[in-house]
Structure formats: C-alpha cells, structure tokens
Design a protein around this motif. Sequence first.
Motif, PDB file in Angstrom:
ATOM      1  N   TYR A  68      43.629  15.786 -22.607  1.00  0.00           N
ATOM      2  CA  TYR A  68      42.332  15.887 -23.278  1.00  0.00           C
ATOM      3  C   TYR A  68      42.121  14.696 -24.217  1.00  0.00           C
ATOM      4  O   TYR A  68      41.050  14.069 -24.227  1.00  0.00           O
ATOM      5  CB  TYR A  68      42.256  17.178 -24.092  1.00  0.00           C
ATOM      6  N   VAL A  71      41.446  11.569 -22.226  1.00  0.00           N
ATOM      7  CA  VAL A  71      40.099  11.514 -21.642  1.00  0.00           C
ATOM      8  C   VAL A  71      39.087  11.063 -22.687  1.00  0.00           C
ATOM      9  O   VAL A  71      38.285  10.155 -22.447  1.00  0.00           O
ATOM     10  CB  VAL A  71      39.720  12.891 -21.053  1.00  0.00           C
ATOM     11  N   LEU A 145      40.623  22.845 -25.575  1.00  0.00           N
ATOM     12  CA  LEU A 145      39.501  22.650 -24.644  1.00  0.00           C
ATOM     13  C   LEU A 145      38.171  22.705 -25.389  1.00  0.00           C
ATOM     14  O   LEU A 145      37.251  21.938 -25.093  1.00  0.00           O
ATOM     15  CB  LEU A 145      39.547  23.719 -23.550  1.00  0.00           C
ATOM     16  N   LEU A 148      37.545  19.440 -26.877  1.00  0.00           N
ATOM     17  CA  LEU A 148      37.119  18.472 -25.869  1.00  0.00           C
ATOM     18  C   LEU A 148      35.650  18.682 -25.514  1.00  0.00           C
ATOM     19  O   LEU A 148      34.897  17.712 -25.366  1.00  0.00           O
ATOM     20  CB  LEU A 148      37.983  18.597 -24.613  1.00  0.00           C
ATOM     21  N   LEU A 152      32.797  15.950 -25.871  1.00  0.00           N
ATOM     22  CA  LEU A 152      31.970  15.471 -24.752  1.00  0.00           C
ATOM     23  C   LEU A 152      30.482  15.625 -25.072  1.00  0.00           C
ATOM     24  O   LEU A 152      29.673  14.740 -24.777  1.00  0.00           O
ATOM     25  CB  LEU A 152      32.318  16.243 -23.474  1.00  0.00           C
TER      26      LEU A 152
ATOM     27  N   ILE B  56      43.237  11.300 -15.044  1.00  0.00           N
ATOM     28  CA  ILE B  56      42.643   9.995 -15.375  1.00  0.00           C
ATOM     29  C   ILE B  56      42.183   9.287 -14.103  1.00  0.00           C
ATOM     30  O   ILE B  56      41.187   8.571 -14.092  1.00  0.00           O
ATOM     31  CB  ILE B  56      43.648   9.152 -16.194  1.00  0.00           C
ATOM     32  N   TYR B  59      38.875  10.763 -13.300  1.00  0.00           N
ATOM     33  CA  TYR B  59      37.854  10.212 -14.208  1.00  0.00           C
ATOM     34  C   TYR B  59      37.292   8.919 -13.644  1.00  0.00           C
ATOM     35  O   TYR B  59      36.081   8.766 -13.485  1.00  0.00           O
ATOM     36  CB  TYR B  59      38.467   9.980 -15.590  1.00  0.00           C
ATOM     37  N   THR B  72      30.287  11.661 -19.346  1.00  0.00           N
ATOM     38  CA  THR B  72      30.536  13.018 -19.836  1.00  0.00           C
ATOM     39  C   THR B  72      31.037  13.918 -18.718  1.00  0.00           C
ATOM     40  O   THR B  72      32.042  14.612 -18.854  1.00  0.00           O
ATOM     41  CB  THR B  72      29.261  13.597 -20.434  1.00  0.00           C
ATOM     42  N   GLY B  75      34.451  12.935 -17.610  1.00  0.00           N
ATOM     43  CA  GLY B  75      35.477  13.447 -18.524  1.00  0.00           C
ATOM     44  C   GLY B  75      35.729  14.926 -18.305  1.00  0.00           C
ATOM     45  O   GLY B  75      36.880  15.374 -18.306  1.00  0.00           O
ATOM     46  N   ALA B  78      37.841  15.328 -15.338  1.00  0.00           N
ATOM     47  CA  ALA B  78      39.247  15.019 -15.617  1.00  0.00           C
ATOM     48  C   ALA B  78      39.930  16.215 -16.273  1.00  0.00           C
ATOM     49  O   ALA B  78      41.054  16.592 -15.899  1.00  0.00           O
ATOM     50  CB  ALA B  78      39.332  13.795 -16.518  1.00  0.00           C
ATOM     51  N   ALA B  79      39.250  16.842 -17.249  1.00  0.00           N
ATOM     52  CA  ALA B  79      39.834  18.011 -17.920  1.00  0.00           C
ATOM     53  C   ALA B  79      40.023  19.153 -16.928  1.00  0.00           C
ATOM     54  O   ALA B  79      41.037  19.853 -16.945  1.00  0.00           O
ATOM     55  CB  ALA B  79      38.932  18.453 -19.069  1.00  0.00           C
ATOM     56  N   ASN B  83      43.509  21.184 -15.616  1.00  0.00           N
ATOM     57  CA  ASN B  83      43.695  22.637 -15.571  1.00  0.00           C
ATOM     58  C   ASN B  83      44.035  23.108 -14.160  1.00  0.00           C
ATOM     59  O   ASN B  83      44.777  24.084 -14.004  1.00  0.00           O
ATOM     60  CB  ASN B  83      42.446  23.341 -16.090  1.00  0.00           C
TER      61      ASN B  83
END
Lengths: 161, 112
Positions: A68, A71, A145, A148, A152, B56, B59, B72, B75, B78-79, B83
Amino acid sequence: MAESETAPKFAPFFGMGGIAFAMIFGCAGAAYGTAKAGIGIAGVGTFRPDLIMKSLIPVVMAGIIAVYSLVIAVLIASAITPDKKYSLFNGFLHLAAGLSVGLTGLAAGYTIGIVGDTGVRAYMQQSRIFVGMVLILIFGEVLGLYGLIVGLILNTSTGEV
Amino acid sequence: MTSRRIVSNEKTLLEKDDNNDRTPTASEKSNITPAVPAAVIMKLLGFTAAMVGGPIGMYFLTLNTVFRGNSTWAGATAAFTANLVLIAYVIVAMKEDQSDQLAAGESAKKNR
C-alpha cells in the motif's frame, strides 16, 4: 518550475514529504508486523512444524501493508515533475495522502504483529482459533486499506495550476 | 530433530565398521530428503515473487493501457492484486495442510 502565488518554490517539499512519510511509516509498520509475527512463527515451528504454512499468513498481510505504501509513493512521485507547475495545494494534498497511508499502515502493522504473534501461539494449542485469528488479522489489515482509499481519493482532487 | 539424526548416523557407521555390510541399517537407505519438500519451497518462492512483482507490475501495466493514465484506478488495481495474492496464499495454506493429512493417510494405508 515557474514560481507564482499559488505555486511557490517550496511546494514540492510537501509532496516529497508525503512520499517519504508514506514509505517510512508504512514500512515501519510492516517491519514491526513481520518481526513480531515471525517471533511467534519461530516459537510455533519448533513444536508444530506442520502449522508453519498457515502461521505465515500474518507475514503475508504485513507485506501487503508495505505494498500500500509503495503504491501511494509511486502514485505521488509520478505527479511531481520538475518542468511542470506544482501548486502548494497539490503539495499539501500529497502530504495528506502520504501521511494517511503511512500512519494507518503503522497502525495496521502494529495490530498484525501483536495479533499474529499471539494468534499463532494460540493456534498451536487450539486449532479452532484459526478462523478467528484470520478474521482479526483482516480487520487489522483493513485499517491500512482505509488509509490507502483516502489517499487515492485525495489524489484524485489534484488539479493544474 | 536434525541433531538426533546425525547421532544415529554415527552409530550406524560404527556398526558398519564392527559388522559387515549385511546389517539391516546398512542395507536401508537413509532418509536424506530435506525437511521441507521442494514443492513447498517453490510455492513460497512463487508467492514471494507474486508479492514483490505483482501489485507494482499491475500498476504500471494498467496505468496507460486499461485506465489511460488514470493513476487512481491503477493504484486501486495494485492494492486489489496484493489482496488477491493474500487470498490465494490463504487457500494454498489450507490445501497444504489437508494434502499433508491425505498423504499421511495414504502412507498409513500403504504400510498396512
């Protein structure tokens, strides 16, 4: 980088600060989570080596906290270029984004570390605790999260000068 | 465990010297497979690589192709990928333990 009323020379300082805070605090949290959970896994592994694979879940979750931070750091870094105008508003926005991700990452990593350490030690003696442990870990993870998501969303409202 | 194994190996060597090679310990093959099977190590290495490169990579992969520069969503992707790796790890870890139990059951059947 031209100077103006809304885009002073020092504006990128705050954006860069956001990048640094995101990485430093987020990775501090991830490091604490990995180390503390790793202590627990080392303690469990000597008695029940068959549980190591399941016990590694907190370590993977701590790794996600670092992702996180990575990113949001990459995201902010891609928005700061030396040849474009960079407003002070964008600088503060990036600082807020970086701080929110970094400090929630610190909180989430701290949670994952303590829950991971105690959870895997309890799992060694009572296998039913596994689902509860994973659930608590997910709730800890979600804290990062949220940071994040806020980061964002903050990043979407950056505008041109 | 390993220290015990070394001690027993030394004993068999001593027995070999005293008796001839027809002792049951000498004809038996010693178990030299590593404590962690290669498949598990490959799994862990795979998840390490997925964790390091996956998010990454996603991303930068989706930034200019799928989302047309909207960082956005890239990103968020990527998150999400990070997960996904976690969920995959949890599933693999659960299956790992079950396969251990199944293998133990099969070997017990074979030994009968």
